[in-house]
Write a protein that holds these residues in place. Structure first.
Motif, PDB file in Angstrom:
ATOM      1  N   SER A 186     -46.330 -34.795   7.910  1.00  0.00           N
ATOM      2  CA  SER A 186     -47.525 -35.431   8.459  1.00  0.00           C
ATOM      3  C   SER A 186     -47.741 -35.031   9.916  1.00  0.00           C
ATOM      4  O   SER A 186     -48.867 -34.734  10.325  1.00  0.00           O
ATOM      5  CB  SER A 186     -47.419 -36.946   8.347  1.00  0.00           C
ATOM      6  N   ASN A 187     -46.675 -35.013  10.672  1.00  0.00           N
ATOM      7  CA  ASN A 187     -46.772 -34.587  12.076  1.00  0.00           C
ATOM      8  C   ASN A 187     -47.257 -33.143  12.171  1.00  0.00           C
ATOM      9  O   ASN A 187     -48.072 -32.798  13.030  1.00  0.00           O
ATOM     10  CB  ASN A 187     -45.429 -34.740  12.778  1.00  0.00           C
ATOM     11  N   GLN A 188     -46.769 -32.297  11.271  1.00  0.00           N
ATOM     12  CA  GLN A 188     -47.182 -30.891  11.266  1.00  0.00           C
ATOM     13  C   GLN A 188     -48.644 -30.748  10.868  1.00  0.00           C
ATOM     14  O   GLN A 188     -49.356 -29.900  11.402  1.00  0.00           O
ATOM     15  CB  GLN A 188     -46.284 -30.084  10.318  1.00  0.00           C
ATOM     16  N   ILE A 189     -49.112 -31.589   9.948  1.00  0.00           N
ATOM     17  CA  ILE A 189     -50.534 -31.576   9.565  1.00  0.00           C
ATOM     18  C   ILE A 189     -51.393 -31.869  10.796  1.00  0.00           C
ATOM     19  O   ILE A 189     -52.376 -31.178  11.053  1.00  0.00           O
ATOM     20  CB  ILE A 189     -50.810 -32.606   8.448  1.00  0.00           C
ATOM     21  N   ALA A 190     -51.012 -32.908  11.552  1.00  0.00           N
ATOM     22  CA  ALA A 190     -51.765 -33.274  12.751  1.00  0.00           C
ATOM     23  C   ALA A 190     -51.835 -32.103  13.727  1.00  0.00           C
ATOM     24  O   ALA A 190     -52.895 -31.798  14.279  1.00  0.00           O
ATOM     25  CB  ALA A 190     -51.135 -34.494  13.416  1.00  0.00           C
ATOM     26  N   GLU A 191     -50.711 -31.433  13.897  1.00  0.00           N
ATOM     27  CA  GLU A 191     -50.663 -30.303  14.834  1.00  0.00           C
ATOM     28  C   GLU A 191     -51.431 -29.092  14.298  1.00  0.00           C
ATOM     29  O   GLU A 191     -52.239 -28.491  15.004  1.00  0.00           O
ATOM     30  CB  GLU A 191     -49.204 -29.923  15.089  1.00  0.00           C
ATOM     31  N   THR A 192     -51.198 -28.749  13.048  1.00  0.00           N
ATOM     32  CA  THR A 192     -51.824 -27.565  12.451  1.00  0.00           C
ATOM     33  C   THR A 192     -53.346 -27.665  12.414  1.00  0.00           C
ATOM     34  O   THR A 192     -54.047 -26.695  12.687  1.00  0.00           O
ATOM     35  CB  THR A 192     -51.286 -27.345  11.016  1.00  0.00           C
ATOM     36  N   PHE A 193     -53.851 -28.865  12.083  1.00  0.00           N
ATOM     37  CA  PHE A 193     -55.295 -29.020  11.901  1.00  0.00           C
ATOM     38  C   PHE A 193     -55.976 -29.776  13.040  1.00  0.00           C
ATOM     39  O   PHE A 193     -57.149 -30.127  12.940  1.00  0.00           O
ATOM     40  CB  PHE A 193     -55.581 -29.682  10.551  1.00  0.00           C
ATOM     41  N   SER A 194     -55.237 -30.013  14.120  1.00  0.00           N
ATOM     42  CA  SER A 194     -55.787 -30.646  15.330  1.00  0.00           C
ATOM     43  C   SER A 194     -56.482 -31.977  15.038  1.00  0.00           C
ATOM     44  O   SER A 194     -57.624 -32.200  15.448  1.00  0.00           O
ATOM     45  CB  SER A 194     -56.755 -29.698  16.036  1.00  0.00           C
ATOM     46  N   VAL A 195     -55.784 -32.837  14.306  1.00  0.00           N
ATOM     47  CA  VAL A 195     -56.292 -34.180  14.030  1.00  0.00           C
ATOM     48  C   VAL A 195     -55.239 -35.201  14.436  1.00  0.00           C
ATOM     49  O   VAL A 195     -54.049 -34.923  14.387  1.00  0.00           O
ATOM     50  CB  VAL A 195     -56.666 -34.385  12.544  1.00  0.00           C
ATOM     51  N   ARG A 196     -55.694 -36.357  14.836  1.00  0.00           N
ATOM     52  CA  ARG A 196     -54.789 -37.439  15.182  1.00  0.00           C
ATOM     53  C   ARG A 196     -54.216 -38.021  13.894  1.00  0.00           C
ATOM     54  O   ARG A 196     -54.943 -38.226  12.918  1.00  0.00           O
ATOM     55  CB  ARG A 196     -55.554 -38.505  15.952  1.00  0.00           C
ATOM     56  N   HIS A 197     -52.929 -38.320  13.891  1.00  0.00           N
ATOM     57  CA  HIS A 197     -52.295 -38.917  12.723  1.00  0.00           C
ATOM     58  C   HIS A 197     -52.853 -40.317  12.452  1.00  0.00           C
ATOM     59  O   HIS A 197     -52.955 -41.131  13.371  1.00  0.00           O
ATOM     60  CB  HIS A 197     -50.782 -39.021  12.913  1.00  0.00           C
ATOM     61  N   CYS A 253     -59.641 -27.789   9.236  1.00  0.00           N
ATOM     62  CA  CYS A 253     -60.045 -29.136   8.839  1.00  0.00           C
ATOM     63  C   CYS A 253     -61.529 -29.305   9.149  1.00  0.00           C
ATOM     64  O   CYS A 253     -61.951 -29.201  10.298  1.00  0.00           O
ATOM     65  CB  CYS A 253     -59.213 -30.182   9.584  1.00  0.00           C
ATOM     66  N   GLN A 254     -62.314 -29.555   8.102  1.00  0.00           N
ATOM     67  CA  GLN A 254     -63.757 -29.714   8.250  1.00  0.00           C
ATOM     68  C   GLN A 254     -64.185 -31.183   8.284  1.00  0.00           C
ATOM     69  O   GLN A 254     -65.295 -31.498   8.673  1.00  0.00           O
ATOM     70  CB  GLN A 254     -64.469 -29.011   7.091  1.00  0.00           C
ATOM     71  N   TYR A 255     -63.280 -32.057   7.807  1.00  0.00           N
ATOM     72  CA  TYR A 255     -63.574 -33.498   7.749  1.00  0.00           C
ATOM     73  C   TYR A 255     -62.255 -34.240   7.701  1.00  0.00           C
ATOM     74  O   TYR A 255     -61.294 -33.776   7.079  1.00  0.00           O
ATOM     75  CB  TYR A 255     -64.382 -33.828   6.487  1.00  0.00           C
ATOM     76  N   HIS A 256     -62.197 -35.383   8.375  1.00  0.00           N
ATOM     77  CA  HIS A 256     -61.074 -36.297   8.183  1.00  0.00           C
ATOM     78  C   HIS A 256     -61.580 -37.714   8.331  1.00  0.00           C
ATOM     79  O   HIS A 256     -62.409 -38.019   9.181  1.00  0.00           O
ATOM     80  CB  HIS A 256     -59.899 -36.002   9.134  1.00  0.00           C
ATOM     81  N   GLY A 257     -61.123 -38.558   7.420  1.00  0.00           N
ATOM     82  CA  GLY A 257     -61.478 -39.965   7.431  1.00  0.00           C
ATOM     83  C   GLY A 257     -60.224 -40.780   7.223  1.00  0.00           C
ATOM     84  O   GLY A 257     -59.233 -40.278   6.687  1.00  0.00           O
ATOM     85  N   SER A 258     -60.263 -42.015   7.661  1.00  0.00           N
ATOM     86  CA  SER A 258     -59.070 -42.841   7.506  1.00  0.00           C
ATOM     87  C   SER A 258     -59.431 -44.233   7.003  1.00  0.00           C
ATOM     88  O   SER A 258     -60.585 -44.669   7.080  1.00  0.00           O
ATOM     89  CB  SER A 258     -58.309 -42.943   8.825  1.00  0.00           C
TER      90      SER A 258
END
Length: 112
Positions: free
Chosen positions: A69-80, A93-98
């Motif tokens: 999960s930490n690597q996803i945040a770094e790789t795709f420049s999104v906040r965890h 990453c074209q979209y992220h929702g939480s």
């Protein structure tokens, strides 16, 4: 909906490559969180009718694979966040929702 397990940071490069030919979704799920369980259940119920057959869905068990999960945040420049849904297309990453703000209509727009 057929989830594909995301269990290693090495898979992220494969996902980036896959996303160049078809959109990819990554769903980060905390198995101990009721909001995350609700979001996952909503996704699974709505997916068949959302017209997302061309999208490949990956599932990350956040508690078992937190470093991924930490690597996803770094790789795709999104906040965890958790739960969190990311749409990866053309390697980015074209979209992220939480939480309950995850919107399959947004995913569908990107998948077309």
């Amino acid at each position: 909906m057929q989830w594909h397990s995301l269990t290693s940071a090495e898979q992220l490069e494969k996902i980036k490559e896959e996303s160049k030919t078809q959109p990819v979704v990554i769903f980060k799920h905390s198995t101990s969180c009721s909001i995350s369980a609700t979001a996952k259940s909503r996704l699974e119920r709505q997916w068949p009718d959302a017209g997302l057959t061309s999208v490949k869905p990956y599932y990350l068990d956040l508690l078992s694979y937190r470093p991924v999960s930490n690597q996803i945040a770094e790789t795709f420049s999104v906040r965890h966040e958790s739960p969190q849904l990311l749409v990866i297309k053309d390697g980015q990453c074209q979209y992220h929702g939480s939480h309950l703000g995850i919107n399959l209509q947004e995913v569908k727009k990107l998948a077309s």
